[in-house]
Motif scaffolding. Sequence first.
Motif, short mmCIF file in Angstrom:
data_model
loop_
_atom_site.label_atom_id
_atom_site.label_comp_id
_atom_site.label_asym_id
_atom_site.label_seq_id
_atom_site.Cartn_x
_atom_site.Cartn_y
_atom_site.Cartn_z
N GLU A 132 37.85 50.71 38.33
CA GLU A 132 38.89 50.84 39.34
C GLU A 132 38.35 51.58 40.56
O GLU A 132 37.65 52.58 40.44
CB GLU A 132 40.04 51.63 38.71
CG GLU A 132 41.26 51.81 39.54
CD GLU A 132 42.34 52.58 38.79
OE1 GLU A 132 43.25 53.07 39.46
OE2 GLU A 132 42.27 52.70 37.54
N ALA B 69 34.79 45.06 44.67
CA ALA B 69 35.07 43.83 43.91
C ALA B 69 34.29 42.69 44.55
O ALA B 69 34.74 42.09 45.52
CB ALA B 69 36.57 43.55 43.91
N SER C 198 40.93 41.18 42.62
CA SER C 198 40.76 42.04 43.80
C SER C 198 39.71 41.50 44.77
O SER C 198 39.73 41.83 45.96
CB SER C 198 40.38 43.44 43.35
OG SER C 198 41.37 43.98 42.51
N TYR D 245 41.27 39.68 48.01
CA TYR D 245 42.06 40.35 49.03
C TYR D 245 41.34 41.59 49.57
O TYR D 245 40.92 42.44 48.80
CB TYR D 245 43.41 40.80 48.43
CG TYR D 245 44.20 39.66 47.85
CD1 TYR D 245 44.89 38.78 48.66
CD2 TYR D 245 44.25 39.47 46.47
CE1 TYR D 245 45.61 37.72 48.13
CE2 TYR D 245 44.98 38.42 45.93
CZ TYR D 245 45.66 37.55 46.76
OH TYR D 245 46.37 36.51 46.22
N TYR E 70 38.79 44.43 49.11
CA TYR E 70 37.88 44.01 48.05
C TYR E 70 37.45 45.18 47.16
O TYR E 70 36.28 45.41 46.90
CB TYR E 70 36.66 43.27 48.60
CG TYR E 70 37.01 42.15 49.54
CD1 TYR E 70 37.83 41.10 49.14
CD2 TYR E 70 36.56 42.15 50.85
CE1 TYR E 70 38.17 40.08 50.01
CE2 TYR E 70 36.88 41.13 51.74
CZ TYR E 70 37.70 40.09 51.30
OH TYR E 70 38.04 39.08 52.16
N TRP F 42 38.46 47.04 43.30
CA TRP F 42 39.16 46.80 42.05
C TRP F 42 40.40 47.67 41.95
O TRP F 42 40.34 48.87 42.20
CB TRP F 42 38.24 47.08 40.86
CG TRP F 42 37.08 46.14 40.75
CD1 TRP F 42 35.76 46.48 40.82
CD2 TRP F 42 37.12 44.73 40.54
NE1 TRP F 42 34.99 45.34 40.67
CE2 TRP F 42 35.80 44.26 40.50
CE3 TRP F 42 38.16 43.82 40.39
CZ2 TRP F 42 35.48 42.93 40.32
CZ3 TRP F 42 37.84 42.48 40.20
CH2 TRP F 42 36.52 42.05 40.17
N HIS F 43 41.50 47.08 41.53
CA HIS F 43 42.76 47.80 41.31
C HIS F 43 42.86 48.35 39.90
O HIS F 43 43.64 49.25 39.64
CB HIS F 43 43.95 46.88 41.61
CG HIS F 43 44.09 46.58 43.06
ND1 HIS F 43 44.96 47.24 43.87
CD2 HIS F 43 43.43 45.70 43.85
CE1 HIS F 43 44.85 46.78 45.10
NE2 HIS F 43 43.93 45.84 45.11
#
Length: 152
Positions: free
Chosen positions: A37, A41, A78, A81, A84, A86-87
């Motif tokens: 996270e 990404a 991720s 969008y 870029y 990671w969520h």
Amino acid sequence: MTSATTMTAALAPVHREQLMTLAREVSYAAGSRMFEEGRRADRFWIVRTGTVALDLHVPGRRPAVIETLGHGELIGWSWHYPPYLWHLGAEATSPVRAWEFDAEAVRAMCVADPEIGRAVAVWVGRVVAQRLHASRVRLLDLYAPYGAGDLL
């Protein structure tokens, strides 16, 4: 995850074939972290075999597993969008074989061919909506005083 969010169900055969020209086979041992996270990404995966847990960092606790994904499912959205990042994080919970895609190459393909670009955008959007719902349900189960109850 509903079948509408797997690559096979979401993309027409011609678009799957185009996308697969950018795939490379990879594998991860059980316990391997695929991504963290908040980090960049720059790729995504389609699971061929095995399972991957998506997790959320919780300060002072172990990461909360939000969802476990398997065969045919998209690992990571991720990359699609800006900015870029990671969520969530991801860990292989069993040995995993997957197709890996370079995000920049896929985004370039989508710009060059608006038809595949729209198909990929709709697919990834469906995945995001499903993951948001799964995250909400899981977090309510973990932290709400009476659990999530019946949210459907």
